[in-house]
Design a protein around this motif. Structure first.
Motif, short mmCIF file in Angstrom:
data_model
loop_
_atom_site.label_atom_id
_atom_site.label_comp_id
_atom_site.label_asym_id
_atom_site.label_seq_id
_atom_site.Cartn_x
_atom_site.Cartn_y
_atom_site.Cartn_z
N GLN A 1 6.78 12.60 -6.03
CA GLN A 1 6.12 11.35 -6.36
C GLN A 1 6.82 10.17 -5.71
OE1 GLN A 1 3.16 11.35 -8.33
NE2 GLN A 1 3.09 9.33 -7.33
N HIS A 2 8.14 10.22 -5.64
CA HIS A 2 8.90 9.16 -4.98
C HIS A 2 8.55 9.10 -3.49
CE1 HIS A 2 12.19 6.40 -4.19
NE2 HIS A 2 12.57 7.19 -3.20
N LEU A 3 8.39 10.25 -2.86
CA LEU A 3 7.98 10.27 -1.46
C LEU A 3 6.64 9.57 -1.26
CD1 LEU A 3 8.95 13.96 -0.52
CD2 LEU A 3 9.93 11.89 0.51
N VAL A 4 5.69 9.84 -2.14
CA VAL A 4 4.37 9.22 -2.04
C VAL A 4 4.46 7.71 -2.25
CG1 VAL A 4 2.12 9.05 -3.16
CG2 VAL A 4 3.09 11.30 -2.68
N GLU A 5 5.25 7.30 -3.24
CA GLU A 5 5.39 5.87 -3.51
C GLU A 5 6.02 5.15 -2.32
OE1 GLU A 5 4.01 4.35 -5.97
OE2 GLU A 5 3.29 6.26 -6.77
N ALA A 6 6.83 5.88 -1.55
CA ALA A 6 7.45 5.29 -0.36
C ALA A 6 6.52 5.29 0.85
CB ALA A 6 8.74 6.03 -0.03
N GLY A 7 5.29 5.80 0.66
CA GLY A 7 4.29 5.76 1.73
C GLY A 7 4.19 7.01 2.58
N SER A 8 4.72 8.14 2.09
CA SER A 8 4.71 9.37 2.88
C SER A 8 3.32 9.99 2.93
CB SER A 8 5.69 10.38 2.28
OG SER A 8 5.13 10.98 1.11
N GLU A 9 3.20 11.02 3.78
CA GLU A 9 2.03 11.89 3.72
C GLU A 9 2.12 12.73 2.44
OE1 GLU A 9 -0.47 11.72 5.78
OE2 GLU A 9 0.53 10.25 7.07
N SER A 10 1.14 13.59 2.20
CA SER A 10 1.06 14.32 0.93
C SER A 10 2.13 15.42 0.86
CB SER A 10 -0.32 14.95 0.78
OG SER A 10 -1.31 13.95 0.79
N PRO A 11 3.03 15.37 -0.13
CA PRO A 11 4.03 16.42 -0.28
C PRO A 11 3.49 17.62 -1.06
CG PRO A 11 4.48 14.67 -1.84
CD PRO A 11 3.27 14.25 -1.05
N SER A 12 3.96 18.80 -0.68
CA SER A 12 3.63 20.04 -1.39
C SER A 12 4.90 20.89 -1.48
CB SER A 12 2.54 20.84 -0.65
OG SER A 12 1.38 20.07 -0.45
#
Length: 243
Positions: A101-112
């Motif tokens: 979720q932190h990766l997404v909030e930082a603007g990343s592509e979708s993590p899995s």
């Protein structure tokens, strides 16, 4: 010698075979979005209908399978109970999802987060969609080919039966894998390993999305953030990240 002594190995083999066949039936039902009839289960497992019927009765008695629509079968309530127990006991969800979720909030592509499911498949255990307007088609619970995609390369490179070859040697040296249009020509991904104690591979943490957002400078940036995330998760799991 006791008269039953020589029979024990055969009994054990029969018992193991029955368990293996029951698991095949459960896998066949799990893989289908709708209930399956006897013929469909037989085609999916390669088992005789008589064998399937015998095992289905035991699985029904234990609640692993239910009979629906007179002649079709689906997974039963015991499977859901096991899933809920797994959710409660599984520390991975509470460790990995906040990092994703932190990766997404930082603007990343979708993590899995992917784990090895079978010799040919990997399972998407967790998935968080990015905030971008266009996404790749990956969902929690998806089974994907282990030999296509960045996460699959990580699982092959660091698994117990590590894959040989120069490409996998490079992945092991850098703890990083890329995939540009291998599984889907319009999508791309990058992935890193996550370890627990004693260097044991737990799974592959990946970022994926439309291929046009994976230019070399994008991949370089993703590599840095993904490696940081993998180090964090590995440390929380009691492991040590190798690079």
């Amino acid at each position: 010698m006791h008269p039953d002594t020589e029979e024990e190995p055969d009994k054990a083999k029969r018992g193991v075979a029955a368990v293996d066949r029951a698991l095949m039936i459960l896998s066949a039902l799990e893989a289908s979005p709708i209930p399956r009839n006897l013929s469909e289960i037989s085609r999916a497992t390669g088992l005789y209908k008589s064998t399937i019927l015998r095992l289905l009765q035991s699985l029904q008695d234990a609640g692993y399978v239910v009979r629906v629509e007179e002649s079709k079968y689906a997974l039963g309530p015991t499977i859901m109970q096991l899933g809920l127990a797994y959710e409660r006991a599984n520390p991975l969800r509470h460790i990995i999802l906040p990092v994703m979720q932190h990766l997404v909030e930082a603007g990343s592509e979708s993590p899995s987060f992917h784990i090895r499911q079978t010799a040919d498949e990997r399972l998407c255990l967790f998935r968080v969609d990015s905030h971008h307007s266009t996404l790749d088609r990956v969902h929690t619970g998806d089974r994907l080919p282990v030999r296509r995609g960045a996460a699959g390369k990580i699982l092959l490179a660091f698994g117990s039966d590590a894959e040989p070859g120069a490409e996998f040697d490079e992945i092991r040296a850098t703890c990083f894998a890329t995939s540009l249009g291998e599984r889907d020509k319009f999508c791309a991904g990058v992935a890193v390993p996550v370890f627990s104690t004693q260097g044991r591979l737990m799974g592959a943490l990946s970022l994926s999305g439309p291929r046009e957002r994976f230019a070399p400078e994008d991949v370089k940036r993703m590599k840095l953030s993904l490696l940081r995330a993998a180090r964090e998760v590995t440390t929380l799991l009691g492991g040590r990240f190798p690079v």
